[in-house]
Design a protein around this motif. Sequence first.
Motif, PDB file in Angstrom:
ATOM      1  N   PHE A  31       0.828  -1.205   0.000  1.00 39.20           N
ATOM      2  CA  PHE A  31       0.000   0.000   0.000  1.00 39.20           C
ATOM      3  C   PHE A  31       0.862   1.254   0.000  1.00 39.20           C
ATOM      4  N   VAL A  32       1.902   1.255   0.828  1.00 41.95           N
ATOM      5  CA  VAL A  32       2.800   2.413   0.885  1.00 41.95           C
ATOM      6  C   VAL A  32       3.482   2.612  -0.469  1.00 41.95           C
ATOM      7  N   GLU A  33       3.928   1.527  -1.094  1.00 47.77           N
ATOM      8  CA  GLU A  33       4.561   1.639  -2.415  1.00 47.77           C
ATOM      9  C   GLU A  33       3.584   2.178  -3.456  1.00 47.77           C
ATOM     10  N   GLU A  34       2.346   1.683  -3.438  1.00 42.39           N
ATOM     11  CA  GLU A  34       1.333   2.115  -4.403  1.00 42.39           C
ATOM     12  C   GLU A  34       0.927   3.572  -4.205  1.00 42.39           C
ATOM     13  N   ASN A  35       1.035   4.065  -2.980  1.00 41.14           N
ATOM     14  CA  ASN A  35       0.586   5.412  -2.633  1.00 41.14           C
ATOM     15  C   ASN A  35       1.715   6.245  -2.040  1.00 41.14           C
ATOM     16  N   ALA A  36       2.930   5.982  -2.477  1.00 44.64           N
ATOM     17  CA  ALA A  36       4.122   6.584  -1.867  1.00 44.64           C
ATOM     18  C   ALA A  36       4.075   8.102  -1.828  1.00 44.64           C
ATOM     19  N   GLU A  37       3.662   8.715  -2.909  1.00 46.77           N
ATOM     20  CA  GLU A  37       3.678  10.178  -2.972  1.00 46.77           C
ATOM     21  C   GLU A  37       2.823  10.799  -1.866  1.00 46.77           C
ATOM     22  N   ALA A  38       1.683  10.193  -1.576  1.00 49.37           N
ATOM     23  CA  ALA A  38       0.802  10.727  -0.527  1.00 49.37           C
ATOM     24  C   ALA A  38       1.239  10.272   0.864  1.00 49.37           C
ATOM     25  N   VAL A  39       1.661   9.015   0.993  1.00 45.87           N
ATOM     26  CA  VAL A  39       2.024   8.479   2.308  1.00 45.87           C
ATOM     27  C   VAL A  39       3.233   9.200   2.900  1.00 45.87           C
ATOM     28  N   VAL A  40       4.205   9.551   2.080  1.00 50.85           N
ATOM     29  CA  VAL A  40       5.409  10.212   2.617  1.00 50.85           C
ATOM     30  C   VAL A  40       5.113  11.594   3.187  1.00 50.85           C
ATOM     31  N   LYS A  41       3.951  12.141   2.894  1.00 49.49           N
ATOM     32  CA  LYS A  41       3.563  13.454   3.407  1.00 49.49           C
ATOM     33  C   LYS A  41       2.822  13.376   4.742  1.00 49.49           C
ATOM     34  N   THR A  42       2.589  12.161   5.246  1.00 50.98           N
ATOM     35  CA  THR A  42       1.829  12.012   6.488  1.00 50.98           C
ATOM     36  C   THR A  42       2.743  12.063   7.702  1.00 50.98           C
ATOM     37  N   SER A  43       2.175  12.414   8.832  1.00 49.73           N
ATOM     38  CA  SER A  43       2.954  12.444  10.077  1.00 49.73           C
ATOM     39  C   SER A  43       3.386  11.039  10.473  1.00 49.73           C
ATOM     40  N   GLY A  44       2.572  10.032  10.156  1.00 53.79           N
ATOM     41  CA  GLY A  44       2.932   8.648  10.462  1.00 53.79           C
ATOM     42  C   GLY A  44       4.205   8.218   9.764  1.00 53.79           C
ATOM     43  N   PHE A  45       4.394   8.693   8.547  1.00 60.40           N
ATOM     44  CA  PHE A  45       5.609   8.351   7.812  1.00 60.40           C
ATOM     45  C   PHE A  45       6.825   8.978   8.473  1.00 60.40           C
ATOM     46  N   LEU A  46       6.686  10.201   8.922  1.00 66.42           N
ATOM     47  CA  LEU A  46       7.803  10.890   9.577  1.00 66.42           C
ATOM     48  C   LEU A  46       8.178  10.251  10.909  1.00 66.42           C
ATOM     49  N   ASP A  47       7.224   9.552  11.524  1.00 61.75           N
ATOM     50  CA  ASP A  47       7.448   8.933  12.825  1.00 61.75           C
ATOM     51  C   ASP A  47       7.823   7.453  12.742  1.00 61.75           C
ATOM     52  N   LEU A  48       8.077   6.933  11.545  1.00 62.76           N
ATOM     53  CA  LEU A  48       8.395   5.511  11.396  1.00 62.76           C
ATOM     54  C   LEU A  48       9.627   5.119  12.211  1.00 62.76           C
ATOM     55  N   SER A  49       9.563   3.941  12.792  1.00 62.59           N
ATOM     56  CA  SER A  49      10.702   3.414  13.541  1.00 62.59           C
ATOM     57  C   SER A  49      11.784   2.939  12.574  1.00 62.59           C
ATOM     58  N   LYS A  50      12.963   2.750  13.107  1.00 64.87           N
ATOM     59  CA  LYS A  50      14.083   2.258  12.304  1.00 64.87           C
ATOM     60  C   LYS A  50      13.742   0.898  11.687  1.00 64.87           C
ATOM     61  N   LYS A  51      13.094   0.035  12.464  1.00 61.86           N
ATOM     62  CA  LYS A  51      12.734  -1.296  11.958  1.00 61.86           C
ATOM     63  C   LYS A  51      11.758  -1.198  10.788  1.00 61.86           C
ATOM     64  N   ALA A  52      10.791  -0.309  10.886  1.00 58.82           N
ATOM     65  CA  ALA A  52       9.817  -0.145   9.800  1.00 58.82           C
ATOM     66  C   ALA A  52      10.493   0.429   8.556  1.00 58.82           C
ATOM     67  N   ILE A  53      11.382   1.381   8.752  1.00 54.13           N
ATOM     68  CA  ILE A  53      12.119   1.951   7.627  1.00 54.13           C
ATOM     69  C   ILE A  53      12.948   0.864   6.937  1.00 54.13           C
ATOM     70  N   THR A  54      13.556  -0.009   7.746  1.00 55.23           N
ATOM     71  CA  THR A  54      14.328  -1.115   7.189  1.00 55.23           C
ATOM     72  C   THR A  54      13.455  -1.991   6.306  1.00 55.23           C
ATOM     73  N   HIS A  55      12.225  -2.257   6.726  1.00 53.97           N
ATOM     74  CA  HIS A  55      11.294  -3.044   5.903  1.00 53.97           C
ATOM     75  C   HIS A  55      11.003  -2.330   4.595  1.00 53.97           C
ATOM     76  N   LEU A  56      10.890  -1.023   4.648  1.00 52.70           N
ATOM     77  CA  LEU A  56      10.583  -0.261   3.437  1.00 52.70           C
ATOM     78  C   LEU A  56      11.713  -0.284   2.413  1.00 52.70           C
ATOM     79  N   VAL A  57      12.934  -0.217   2.881  1.00 51.23           N
ATOM     80  CA  VAL A  57      14.062  -0.106   1.941  1.00 51.23           C
ATOM     81  C   VAL A  57      14.705  -1.434   1.577  1.00 51.23           C
ATOM     82  N   CYS A  58      14.411  -2.478   2.300  1.00 53.83           N
ATOM     83  CA  CYS A  58      15.034  -3.783   2.011  1.00 53.83           C
ATOM     84  C   CYS A  58      14.133  -4.685   1.203  1.00 53.83           C
TER      85      CYS A  58
END
Length: 138
Positions: free
Chosen positions: A111-138
């Motif tokens: 879902f995040v990949e499909e809606n990346a442009e909008a999701v990256v603008k949310t406060s939830g995206f800015l508050d992602l944990s290191k583990k969640a970010i790792t899931h996104l980039v790996c």
Amino acid sequence: HDDCVHLRAHTRACTRTRLSQINMSTESVFEILLTAEELGVAELLAMCEKHLMENLTVENAARFLDSAVQMKATMKPERRPSATKPGGSIPGGNDGSSSEGRALIERCLEFVEENAEAVVKTSGFLDLSKKAITHLVC
């Protein structure tokens, strides 16, 4: 023996009725999911996952992903369904996590990949944990 079988069937029917009366919200669903995971209540796990999948939005996708990753990290291996019910209805992977946890993380990632442009603008995206970010980039 017949009384025991009847009692088990009655208990399952009562449990299903009680489960259907649970009022889930996006604020409480991860706590309910973790409890269901710890207790091995497959039907409640499925209800939580369904609720999360049906309520996934641009505004909450990053928060859901983060919560799912954190939940997976805090689960005790001996309480994971894959560790207690080998070959059961909730198979686990090599890391011992349940299929529900992996499915939710994967769905959030998609879902995040499909809606990346909008999701990256949310406060939830800015508050992602290191583990969640790792899931996104790996």
